[in-house]
Write a protein that holds these residues in place. Structure first.
Motif, PDB file in Angstrom:
ATOM      1  N   LEU A 311       0.878  -1.198  -0.101  1.00  0.00           N
ATOM      2  CA  LEU A 311       0.060  -0.059  -0.195  1.00  0.00           C
ATOM      3  C   LEU A 311       0.931   1.213   0.064  1.00  0.00           C
ATOM      4  N   LEU A 312       1.901   1.174   0.844  1.00  0.00           N
ATOM      5  CA  LEU A 312       2.575   2.646   0.941  1.00  0.00           C
ATOM      6  C   LEU A 312       3.696   2.632   0.014  1.00  0.00           C
ATOM      7  N   LEU A 313       4.318   1.536  -0.830  1.00  0.00           N
ATOM      8  CA  LEU A 313       5.447   1.801  -1.682  1.00  0.00           C
ATOM      9  C   LEU A 313       5.265   1.474  -2.927  1.00  0.00           C
ATOM     10  N   VAL A 314       4.203   0.139  -3.096  1.00  0.00           N
ATOM     11  CA  VAL A 314       4.231  -0.347  -4.546  1.00  0.00           C
ATOM     12  C   VAL A 314       3.077   0.206  -5.386  1.00  0.00           C
ATOM     13  N   ARG A 315       1.966   0.385  -4.579  1.00  0.00           N
ATOM     14  CA  ARG A 315       0.709   1.283  -5.159  1.00  0.00           C
ATOM     15  C   ARG A 315       1.204   2.711  -5.636  1.00  0.00           C
ATOM     16  N   THR A 327      -1.070   9.826  -5.958  1.00  0.00           N
ATOM     17  CA  THR A 327      -0.202   8.553  -5.739  1.00  0.00           C
ATOM     18  C   THR A 327      -0.383   7.959  -4.205  1.00  0.00           C
ATOM     19  N   GLY A 328      -0.727   8.938  -3.321  1.00  0.00           N
ATOM     20  CA  GLY A 328      -0.916   8.272  -1.818  1.00  0.00           C
ATOM     21  C   GLY A 328      -2.012   7.524  -1.669  1.00  0.00           C
ATOM     22  N   PRO A 329      -2.234   6.704  -0.316  1.00  0.00           N
ATOM     23  CA  PRO A 329      -3.197   6.006  -0.116  1.00  0.00           C
ATOM     24  C   PRO A 329      -4.523   7.006  -0.062  1.00  0.00           C
ATOM     25  N   LYS A 330      -5.624   6.480  -0.045  1.00  0.00           N
ATOM     26  CA  LYS A 330      -6.830   7.311   0.076  1.00  0.00           C
ATOM     27  C   LYS A 330      -7.243   7.343   1.521  1.00  0.00           C
ATOM     28  N   SER A 331      -7.258   8.308   2.188  1.00  0.00           N
ATOM     29  CA  SER A 331      -7.465   8.692   3.349  1.00  0.00           C
ATOM     30  C   SER A 331      -8.694   9.538   3.842  1.00  0.00           C
ATOM     31  N   VAL A 332      -9.125   9.267   5.221  1.00  0.00           N
ATOM     32  CA  VAL A 332     -10.267   9.889   5.911  1.00  0.00           C
ATOM     33  C   VAL A 332     -10.011  10.325   7.331  1.00  0.00           C
ATOM     34  N   ALA A 386       7.273   6.433  19.844  1.00  0.00           N
ATOM     35  CA  ALA A 386       7.330   6.759  21.171  1.00  0.00           C
ATOM     36  C   ALA A 386       6.191   7.711  21.450  1.00  0.00           C
ATOM     37  N   THR A 387       4.940   7.754  20.756  1.00  0.00           N
ATOM     38  CA  THR A 387       3.934   8.393  20.785  1.00  0.00           C
ATOM     39  C   THR A 387       2.686   7.477  21.310  1.00  0.00           C
ATOM     40  N   LYS A 388       1.746   8.291  21.849  1.00  0.00           N
ATOM     41  CA  LYS A 388       0.364   7.813  22.486  1.00  0.00           C
ATOM     42  C   LYS A 388      -0.812   8.536  21.907  1.00  0.00           C
ATOM     43  N   ILE A 389      -1.612   8.292  21.038  1.00  0.00           N
ATOM     44  CA  ILE A 389      -2.764   9.037  20.750  1.00  0.00           C
ATOM     45  C   ILE A 389      -3.966   8.780  21.380  1.00  0.00           C
ATOM     46  N   ASN A 390      -4.608   9.526  21.947  1.00  0.00           N
ATOM     47  CA  ASN A 390      -5.751   9.236  22.823  1.00  0.00           C
ATOM     48  C   ASN A 390      -6.936   9.147  22.422  1.00  0.00           C
ATOM     49  N   ALA A 391      -7.679   8.135  22.776  1.00  0.00           N
ATOM     50  CA  ALA A 391      -9.179   7.933  22.490  1.00  0.00           C
ATOM     51  C   ALA A 391      -9.898   9.656  22.288  1.00  0.00           C
ATOM     52  N   GLY A 392     -10.601   9.791  21.369  1.00  0.00           N
ATOM     53  CA  GLY A 392     -11.169  10.999  21.128  1.00  0.00           C
ATOM     54  C   GLY A 392     -10.453  12.014  20.158  1.00  0.00           C
ATOM     55  N   ASP A 393      -9.135  11.541  19.804  1.00  0.00           N
ATOM     56  CA  ASP A 393      -8.309  12.646  19.038  1.00  0.00           C
ATOM     57  C   ASP A 393      -8.821  12.071  17.537  1.00  0.00           C
ATOM     58  N   ARG A 394      -8.438  12.979  16.768  1.00  0.00           N
ATOM     59  CA  ARG A 394      -8.607  12.707  15.202  1.00  0.00           C
ATOM     60  C   ARG A 394      -7.586  12.297  14.626  1.00  0.00           C
ATOM     61  N   VAL A 395      -7.648  11.114  13.764  1.00  0.00           N
ATOM     62  CA  VAL A 395      -6.468  10.682  12.841  1.00  0.00           C
ATOM     63  C   VAL A 395      -6.876  10.506  11.643  1.00  0.00           C
ATOM     64  N   ASP A 396      -5.805  10.481  10.577  1.00  0.00           N
ATOM     65  CA  ASP A 396      -6.046  10.020   9.266  1.00  0.00           C
ATOM     66  C   ASP A 396      -6.018   8.385   9.159  1.00  0.00           C
ATOM     67  N   VAL A 397      -7.067   8.021   8.686  1.00  0.00           N
ATOM     68  CA  VAL A 397      -7.041   6.514   8.381  1.00  0.00           C
ATOM     69  C   VAL A 397      -6.966   6.343   6.776  1.00  0.00           C
ATOM     70  N   LEU A 398      -5.518   5.562   6.618  1.00  0.00           N
ATOM     71  CA  LEU A 398      -5.335   5.229   5.158  1.00  0.00           C
ATOM     72  C   LEU A 398      -6.319   4.099   4.861  1.00  0.00           C
ATOM     73  N   LEU A 399      -7.125   4.251   3.835  1.00  0.00           N
ATOM     74  CA  LEU A 399      -7.890   2.913   3.486  1.00  0.00           C
ATOM     75  C   LEU A 399      -7.323   1.876   2.540  1.00  0.00           C
ATOM     76  N   TRP A 400      -7.550   0.891   2.630  1.00  0.00           N
ATOM     77  CA  TRP A 400      -7.061  -0.392   2.194  1.00  0.00           C
ATOM     78  C   TRP A 400      -7.384  -0.076   0.620  1.00  0.00           C
ATOM     79  N   ASP A 401      -8.608   0.603   0.270  1.00  0.00           N
ATOM     80  CA  ASP A 401      -8.837   0.810  -1.209  1.00  0.00           C
ATOM     81  C   ASP A 401      -9.733   1.910  -1.046  1.00  0.00           C
TER      82      ASP A 401
END
Ligand code: AMP
Ligand code: MG
Length: 401
Positions: A311-315, A327-332, A386-401
């Motif tokens: 996903l990260l290097l071949v696609r 060319t990057g993965p789709k993300s939401v 060395a990172t903690k992301i807390n519940a409730g934080d917003r993140v980018d989700v890289l979608l498989w497709d």
């Protein structure tokens, strides 16, 4: 070990775009256009009716109401697809249907539901509602102007864009050729599913999940099966695959063990290794090299490592070969339902799934061999070292497709 961004820019730097070809529009789904496309005609192509009803002059019906209808003479009928040669004058109307051209003289369409036939006087109609000028009219060019750009080089031909191009009359379209991608899995322990397993063997699964991911990125796949762990066998398989493909994707055999032959086999076959080991988890042993200017993507054997690096290097590389603008993965972006913690020194790509409420949660065992949780996942969330992301934080989700 190198950072993902550095690895990606080195992979993409040497990508040569494939040739373009002109093919029927009906076969072009998922392809990337290689030059801008301009609208040869406007859309709609001519002023036409929004509904079934009557074409008339709005000034004639400015006092019409249900209690005091306006009576108009019917001149004729304009079904869709006809070109009525007449003209509508004061006190006149024409029966018209959705999509039919607006006749000369008329400046409004009153829908059939706002009219009544006049049984006592055939050939006339009662109009029950006032109409403003140009009500019920779809104007030529209001959607797409003739000459306007309807696709840019690098745009993907989605279902919606194909519909637009068909409406504009494109019968053929010039797109990038599809990359032919060879794939094989390495490993003496691997057995094709459907056959009996002997002790110590496992079913081969990487080709089953990499193939659809690569096809979704535009590849035409050539499957070279399972290759035994051996330097000569691996070099022979690479030579055979490179002879008929634009790029080759292997899995397994890129670690540090005595049975890992992909990197030396590339050199034995006449190629050169460009990079090895990326600072991500899973996927660290990723190897990349070239043979005759074509790319070898040596993915790790562990199934989740293979998918993440694909996903990260071949696609992105396959998309770049086709001239794709993105060319990057789709993300939401989504809110995390569960905290994510990475106490290691490599960026961790955690498998997550969407919950019913639209948040994302970690799913299943987060290990590079663990297909159970991976199968439930919609995508990945990158957690820096060395990172903690807390519940409730917003993140980018890289979608498989
Ligand atoms: P390797 O990178 O060859 O050392 O493989 C790492 C792990 O992934 C080992 O446990 C292999 O058995 C497993 N593995 C390698 N290739 C595949 C494959 N194609 N399908 C499923 N598991 C694999
Ligand atoms: Mg192996």
């Amino acid at each position: 070990m190198i950072e993902l961004e550095e690895a990606l820019s080195r992979v993409l730097a040497g990508i040569v775009p494939l040739a373009s070809e002109t093919i029927p529009l009906r076969q072009a789904a998922g392809r990337f256009v290689t030059a801008p496309l301009l609208a040869p005609i406007p859309l709609p192509p001519f002023d036409n009716s929004m509904f079934d009803g009557y074409a008339l002059r709005s000034a004639d019906v400015c006092h019409a109401s249900r209690s005091n209808p306006t009576r108009l003479k019917i001149l004729g009928d304009i079904p869709a697809g006809t070109d009525w040669p007449g003209r509508v004058d004061v006190g006149e109307a024409v029966r018209i249907f959705t999509g039919a051209p607006l006749p000369e003289g008329a400046d409004a369409i009153v829908m059939q539901e706002d009219t009544l036939p006049e049984p006592s006087e055939p050939g006339t109609v009662r109009i029950l509602e006032v109409s403003k000028p140009w009500e019920g009219v779809r104007f030529a060019g209001e959607d797409v102007k003739a000459g306007s750009e309807v696709a840019k080089a690098g745009d993907k031909l989605t279902a919606a864009r194909l519909g637009l191009l068909a409406a504009l009359g494109f019968g053929v379209v010039t797109v990038s050729r599809k990359p032919i991608v060879g794939i094989f899995s390495t490993g003496d322990e691997l057995v094709t599913s459907g056959r009996p397993l002997r002790p110590g063997q496992i079913y081969e699964s990487n080709r089953a999940c990499l193939t659809p991911l690569l096809e979704a990125a535009g590849a035409t796949m050539r499957d070279f099966g399972i290759v035994r762990d051996g330097l000569e066998a691996t070099a022979a398989a690479l030579k055979e695959a490179f002879a008929e493909c634009d790029a080759v994707v292997t899995s397994g055999g890129v670690s540090v063990g005595e049975h890992d032959h992909v990197k030396p086999a590339l050199e034995l076959a006449g190629g050169r290794l460009d990079l090895w080991r990326v600072a991500i988890k899973p996927g660290k042993p990723f190897a990349f090299g070239k043979l005759d200017g074509k790319c070898l993507f040596g993915l790790p054997g562990n199934p989740i490592s293979a998918m993440v690096t694909c996903l990260l290097l071949v696609r992105p590389a396959l998309l770049r070969m086709q001239g794709a603008s993105a060319t990057g993965p789709k993300s939401v972006r989504a809110e995390l339902a569960t905290p994510l913690e990475n106490d290691g020194n490599r960026r961790h790509y955690v498998r997550v799934r969407f919950t019913a409420s639209g948040t994302v949660e970690q799913c299943g065992l987060q290990a590079s061999h663990a297909l159970g949780g991976f199968a439930l996942s919609d995508g990945l969330v990158a957690v820096p070292p060395a990172t903690k992301i807390n519940a409730g934080d917003r993140v980018d989700v890289l979608l498989w497709d």
